[in-house]
Design a protein around this motif. Structure first.
Motif, PDB file in Angstrom:
ATOM      1  N   ARG A 197       0.827  -1.199   0.000  1.00  0.00           N
ATOM      2  CA  ARG A 197       0.000   0.000   0.000  1.00  0.00           C
ATOM      3  C   ARG A 197       0.871   1.263   0.000  1.00  0.00           C
ATOM      4  NH1 ARG A 197      -5.396   0.583   1.579  1.00  0.00           N
ATOM      5  NH2 ARG A 197      -5.368  -1.624   2.136  1.00  0.00           N
ATOM      6  N   LYS A 198       1.937   1.237   0.801  1.00  0.00           N
ATOM      7  CA  LYS A 198       2.799   2.415   0.901  1.00  0.00           C
ATOM      8  C   LYS A 198       3.462   2.758  -0.427  1.00  0.00           C
ATOM      9  CE  LYS A 198       6.742   4.382   3.391  1.00  0.00           C
ATOM     10  NZ  LYS A 198       6.123   5.711   3.365  1.00  0.00           N
ATOM     11  N   LEU A 199       3.986   1.738  -1.126  1.00  0.00           N
ATOM     12  CA  LEU A 199       4.664   1.993  -2.391  1.00  0.00           C
ATOM     13  C   LEU A 199       3.688   2.439  -3.478  1.00  0.00           C
ATOM     14  CD1 LEU A 199       7.570   2.006  -3.264  1.00  0.00           C
ATOM     15  CD2 LEU A 199       7.349  -0.359  -4.010  1.00  0.00           C
ATOM     16  N   VAL A 200       2.500   1.876  -3.471  1.00  0.00           N
ATOM     17  CA  VAL A 200       1.476   2.323  -4.425  1.00  0.00           C
ATOM     18  C   VAL A 200       1.078   3.769  -4.129  1.00  0.00           C
ATOM     19  CG1 VAL A 200      -0.863   1.946  -5.284  1.00  0.00           C
ATOM     20  CG2 VAL A 200       0.644  -0.016  -4.873  1.00  0.00           C
ATOM     21  N   ASP A 201       0.938   4.106  -2.854  1.00  0.00           N
ATOM     22  CA  ASP A 201       0.660   5.502  -2.475  1.00  0.00           C
ATOM     23  C   ASP A 201       1.753   6.432  -3.001  1.00  0.00           C
ATOM     24  OD1 ASP A 201      -1.648   4.799  -1.116  1.00  0.00           O
ATOM     25  OD2 ASP A 201      -0.718   4.849   0.876  1.00  0.00           O
TER      26      ASP A 201
END
Length: 221
Positions: free
Chosen positions: A16-20
């Motif tokens: 989720r963090k990298l996609v954000d």
């Protein structure tokens, strides 16, 4: 796999963090994919995979169920006064950490010489913490570096170099970091203007390549 990343000109990210980070950095996203039962609010095209299929596709030990397929970014012309050059870096985690540090210390252009691990390796992407999306990362050869030399001074990290504390900063520099096990290539040594080292105490013979690169970039920022 790298051959398919090259063929499709795309790469995969997870978490989720990298996609954000990709969305915040305006990366070109093909689509987002989720594990069934996971919620992620987005305006992008989204595919939902069964838990079994998602876990089979994932390279992570404990995936959070969020990933994306991203188009590779076209490299731009070099424009900054400080460049990080990586000569045969093999460890993807090291590469990602160096890219992250490069952003932190104002090195906006990163050059990868032949033999350096793929910048789009999943471990590299995770270690970069999104910096891959924001920096200008270029694949070059030794002849390309020679063409930059009239404008840039090439400084290479080496155990027999000048103490970095005694080095007088130049306005336009290329910092070269060599392979973790074998150091700088013969070709890179021939191109180098000055060799620099990090002073150390105790019985330590050398630092991890990513740590050394970070210290040098911080000193010369």
């Amino acid at each position: 796999m790298k051959k398919y990343r090259d063929k499709e000109n795309s790469f995969l990210i997870e978490s989720r963090k990298l996609v954000d980070e990709a969305i915040a950095s305006s990366a070109k996203i093909d689509f987002i994919f989720l594990r069934q039962g996971v919620s992620y609010e987005t305006g992008y095209k989204t595919l939902v995979f069964s838990e079994t299929l998602f876990n089979k596709l994932s390279s992570m030990t404990s995936p959070d169920g969020v990933g994306a397929v991203i188009k590779k970014k076209e490299p731009r012309e070099i424009s900054s006064s400080k460049i990080l050059l990586l000569d045969g870096i093999n460890d993807p985690g090291n590469l990602g950490t160096m890219v992250r540090s490069a952003e932190a210390f104002g090195f906006r252009d990163v050059i990868l010489l032949p033999g350096t691990v793929d910048i789009y390796n999943e471990k590299t992407l995770r270690a970069s913490m999104g910096s891959v999306f924001r920096l200008n990362i270029l694949e070059k050869n030794f002849e390309d570096i020679k063409k930059l030399k009239p404008s840039y001074k090439v400084l290479s990290a080496d155990m027999d170099g000048l103490d970095i504390r005694d080095y007088k900063k130049d306005s336009k520099i290329i910092i070269a970091i060599g392979n973790e096990a074998n150091g700088l290539s013969k070709e890179m040594r021939e191109i180098t203007d000055d060799f620099i080292k990090i002073p150390m105490e105790g019985e330590i013979e050398s630092l991890n390549a990513a740590i050394a690169a970070s210290i040098i970039m911080n000193r010369l920022m």
